[in-house]
Design a protein around this motif. Sequence first.
Motif, PDB file in Angstrom:
ATOM      1  N   TYR A  57      28.209 -12.759 -28.230  1.00 59.15           N
ATOM      2  CA  TYR A  57      27.092 -13.637 -27.899  1.00 59.15           C
ATOM      3  C   TYR A  57      27.600 -15.062 -27.801  1.00 59.15           C
ATOM      4  O   TYR A  57      28.312 -15.498 -28.703  1.00 59.15           O
ATOM      5  N   PRO A  58      27.278 -15.781 -26.742  1.00 56.36           N
ATOM      6  CA  PRO A  58      26.457 -15.347 -25.617  1.00 56.36           C
ATOM      7  C   PRO A  58      27.211 -14.361 -24.733  1.00 56.36           C
ATOM      8  O   PRO A  58      28.428 -14.279 -24.758  1.00 56.36           O
ATOM      9  N   VAL A  59      26.451 -13.611 -23.954  1.00 57.74           N
ATOM     10  CA  VAL A  59      26.995 -12.624 -23.027  1.00 57.74           C
ATOM     11  C   VAL A  59      27.667 -13.359 -21.873  1.00 57.74           C
ATOM     12  O   VAL A  59      27.211 -14.422 -21.455  1.00 57.74           O
ATOM     13  N   LYS A  60      28.771 -12.813 -21.364  1.00 59.88           N
ATOM     14  CA  LYS A  60      29.466 -13.409 -20.224  1.00 59.88           C
ATOM     15  C   LYS A  60      29.446 -12.430 -19.068  1.00 59.88           C
ATOM     16  O   LYS A  60      29.781 -11.263 -19.239  1.00 59.88           O
ATOM     17  N   GLY A  61      29.031 -12.900 -17.894  1.00 59.44           N
ATOM     18  CA  GLY A  61      29.025 -12.071 -16.696  1.00 59.44           C
ATOM     19  C   GLY A  61      30.420 -11.523 -16.406  1.00 59.44           C
ATOM     20  O   GLY A  61      31.408 -12.226 -16.541  1.00 59.44           O
ATOM     21  N   GLY A 127      22.307 -18.636 -18.158  1.00 62.52           N
ATOM     22  CA  GLY A 127      20.969 -19.065 -18.544  1.00 62.52           C
ATOM     23  C   GLY A 127      20.241 -18.012 -19.348  1.00 62.52           C
ATOM     24  O   GLY A 127      20.828 -17.032 -19.798  1.00 62.52           O
ATOM     25  N   PRO A 128      18.930 -18.195 -19.505  1.00 62.82           N
ATOM     26  CA  PRO A 128      18.134 -17.300 -20.345  1.00 62.82           C
ATOM     27  C   PRO A 128      17.678 -16.031 -19.611  1.00 62.82           C
ATOM     28  O   PRO A 128      17.214 -16.092 -18.471  1.00 62.82           O
ATOM     29  N   TYR A 129      17.823 -14.903 -20.280  1.00 64.33           N
ATOM     30  CA  TYR A 129      17.370 -13.611 -19.771  1.00 64.33           C
ATOM     31  C   TYR A 129      16.413 -13.017 -20.795  1.00 64.33           C
ATOM     32  O   TYR A 129      16.496 -13.310 -21.980  1.00 64.33           O
ATOM     33  N   THR A 130      15.522 -12.138 -20.321  1.00 65.96           N
ATOM     34  CA  THR A 130      14.616 -11.409 -21.201  1.00 65.96           C
ATOM     35  C   THR A 130      14.761  -9.930 -20.901  1.00 65.96           C
ATOM     36  O   THR A 130      14.689  -9.514 -19.744  1.00 65.96           O
ATOM     37  N   LEU A 131      14.989  -9.135 -21.950  1.00 65.90           N
ATOM     38  CA  LEU A 131      15.120  -7.695 -21.802  1.00 65.90           C
ATOM     39  C   LEU A 131      13.924  -7.032 -22.467  1.00 65.90           C
ATOM     40  O   LEU A 131      13.557  -7.387 -23.592  1.00 65.90           O
ATOM     41  N   THR A 132      13.302  -6.099 -21.759  1.00 63.36           N
ATOM     42  CA  THR A 132      12.220  -5.290 -22.305  1.00 63.36           C
ATOM     43  C   THR A 132      12.694  -3.849 -22.334  1.00 63.36           C
ATOM     44  O   THR A 132      13.180  -3.334 -21.324  1.00 63.36           O
ATOM     45  N   MET A 133      12.610  -3.215 -23.497  1.00 63.33           N
ATOM     46  CA  MET A 133      13.023  -1.826 -23.642  1.00 63.33           C
ATOM     47  C   MET A 133      11.851  -1.001 -24.149  1.00 63.33           C
ATOM     48  O   MET A 133      11.288  -1.279 -25.204  1.00 63.33           O
ATOM     49  N   LYS A 134      11.488  -0.004 -23.348  1.00 68.05           N
ATOM     50  CA  LYS A 134      10.436   0.921 -23.736  1.00 68.05           C
ATOM     51  C   LYS A 134      11.105   2.262 -24.041  1.00 68.05           C
ATOM     52  O   LYS A 134      11.970   2.714 -23.289  1.00 68.05           O
ATOM     53  N   MET A 135      10.729   2.872 -25.155  1.00 69.27           N
ATOM     54  CA  MET A 135      11.260   4.177 -25.530  1.00 69.27           C
ATOM     55  C   MET A 135      10.140   5.197 -25.405  1.00 69.27           C
ATOM     56  O   MET A 135       9.047   4.994 -25.943  1.00 69.27           O
ATOM     57  N   VAL A 136      10.415   6.278 -24.665  1.00 73.29           N
ATOM     58  CA  VAL A 136       9.437   7.351 -24.519  1.00 73.29           C
ATOM     59  C   VAL A 136      10.086   8.670 -24.903  1.00 73.29           C
ATOM     60  O   VAL A 136      11.303   8.840 -24.770  1.00 73.29           O
ATOM     61  N   GLY A 149      15.151 -11.981 -25.966  1.00 71.55           N
ATOM     62  CA  GLY A 149      15.898 -12.838 -25.062  1.00 71.55           C
ATOM     63  C   GLY A 149      17.374 -12.848 -25.409  1.00 71.55           C
ATOM     64  O   GLY A 149      17.767 -12.571 -26.535  1.00 71.55           O
ATOM     65  N   PHE A 150      18.184 -13.145 -24.406  1.00 71.93           N
ATOM     66  CA  PHE A 150      19.610 -13.364 -24.626  1.00 71.93           C
ATOM     67  C   PHE A 150      20.094 -14.364 -23.592  1.00 71.93           C
ATOM     68  O   PHE A 150      19.414 -14.629 -22.604  1.00 71.93           O
TER      69      PHE A 150
END
Length: 164
Positions: A57-61, A127-136, A149-150
């Motif tokens: 962290y932070p993540v690098k492309g 820059g800022p990213y937002t990750l949404t994770m749904k588990m089904v 966010g990351f």
Amino acid sequence: MAVKLIVILVFSMCILLPFSSAKSTDFHYCTRVFWFDNADKKGNYAVKVSGVDITPYPVKGGKEATFSITATTDDNISSGKLIIDVKYLFLHVHHETRDICKETSCPVSGDFVLSHSQALPGIAPPGPYTLTMKMVDGNNQELSCITFGFSMSLIAESTAVADA
């Protein structure tokens, strides 16, 4: 005097850099968009998330990053999927579906960790990213939904620590 200052700066960097190599990040349960959504911002899900760690962290492309999600459940989950959506600022930039059993050992019960490593695109803007994770589950019933966010960086600040 200048030598003493340099020694103090180098020593400080050696102490502080390891703390930037991984980050436990805040997460939130998903919020409802429509009245019929299953999202429950209070976390009344069958799977309770207790933490999200991102390394480095932070993540690098262009470099591999590992996202680890610590959770617990009273259920016995033998199949299912993770539905992942990523936004940059407010723009949707990525969607993928992953098999739960490829991210942790199945059947899942009690405490467990979902861990996924992936090289993120080298052309990804910083820059800022937002990750949404749904588990089904295997019947497509929502077990959990979180968002966090990351940051993406141009410079791999923790590379020196990982290589040392």
